[in-house]
Design a protein around this motif. Structure first.
Motif, short mmCIF file in Angstrom:
data_model
loop_
_atom_site.label_atom_id
_atom_site.label_comp_id
_atom_site.label_asym_id
_atom_site.label_seq_id
_atom_site.Cartn_x
_atom_site.Cartn_y
_atom_site.Cartn_z
N VAL A 5 135.79 41.50 5.96
CA VAL A 5 135.89 40.22 6.66
C VAL A 5 137.15 40.14 7.51
O VAL A 5 137.17 39.50 8.56
N ALA A 23 129.78 34.34 5.87
CA ALA A 23 130.34 34.99 4.67
C ALA A 23 129.89 34.28 3.39
O ALA A 23 130.57 34.36 2.37
N CYS A 50 129.94 38.98 8.05
CA CYS A 50 131.23 39.50 7.59
C CYS A 50 131.15 40.97 7.24
O CYS A 50 132.17 41.61 6.98
#
Length: 241
Positions: free
Chosen positions: A44, A21, A113
């Motif tokens: 996410v 991420a 993510c």
């Protein structure tokens, strides 16, 4: 917190989920891609919830900056642990390299993510395939023959050996050369797993809008299996740290 709940896919896990991420999301626009929403949940959060359910462990989230970690921490609803990017390389490889030391299990599953349709059955299938083989990674191939290195199961020790050498090549594809990889084409995947769906990622707002429109008619399913994203979490304290 590290969870110890049985993921419900028949596997008492020796697997940790790793979610990358730390990207800049330049193609997505001015707001972070990780916190964009699909069906009411941040991308996410959808990914980490599914990995938590499959593994019974807090996923490791690779986030490059304090700002990114704060945004993810506010967006997720399950336990996660954060790992900084490695400082000797760049791109997705830096997130993966920085996360390996935070993994305590023999195997890890890595994804981005921005993969909100990640299928628990796909994760479990790849993890079992890795455990049952002599390979150091199980990587699905798409219909055009491209390896999906960010939807793959890896042997932690083998990755650690690669990163200990600090290779000069920042490309994820170096793993194909440095590891013993089982490449699984569409024909090699069990019929109950929709790998093409599970590997879908979102790069632009237009892609997210198209995905949302497509999901509107199929909400409640995930590649042929029940979608448990909105189901209650396992009992216990859910703390992010």
């Amino acid at each position: 917190m590290t969870g110890e709940w049985d993921g419900g896919e028949g596997q008492r896990t020796n697997l940790t989920g790793v979610v990358l991420a730390g990207g800049d999301s330049t193609r997505f626009g001015p707001t972070p891609k990780a916190t964009a929403r699909l069906a009411g949940r941040p991308l996410v959060d959808r990914v980490t919830r599914r990995l938590w359910r499959v593994t019974g462990r807090a996923p490791v989230v690779a986030a490059r900056s304090d700002e990114q970690r704060e945004l993810v921490d506010a967006a997720v609803s399950v336990p996660v642990r954060f790992a900084p990017d490695a400082d000797w390389c760049a791109g997705p490889l830096a997130g993966l390299a920085g996360s390996v030391d935070a993994v305590e299990t023999d195997h890890l599953f890595v994804c981005g993510c921005d993969m909100p349709l990640l299928a628990p059955a796909a994760v479990t299938w790849q993890a079992r395939r890795l455990a049952d083989s002599a390979a150091e990674a199980v990587v699905p191939m798409d219909d055009e023959g491209y390896p999906q290195l960010l939807h793959a199961a890896y042997d932690r020790a083998a990755l650690g050996d690669v990163f200990e050498d600090r290779p000069a090549d920042d490309r994820l594809r170096l793993l194909l050369d440095r590891l013993s990889v089982e490449r699984v084409g569409p024909a090699g995947v069990t019929a109950r797993v929709s790998m093409a769906r599970s590997t879908t990622n979102v790069n632009t707002r237009g892609e997210l809008a198209a995905l949302a429109a497509g999901e509107a008619g199929t909400r409640g399913t995930d590649g042929g299996e029940p979608n448990r994203v909105d189901a209650p979490l396992p009992a216990g304290e859910h703390v992010r740290k």
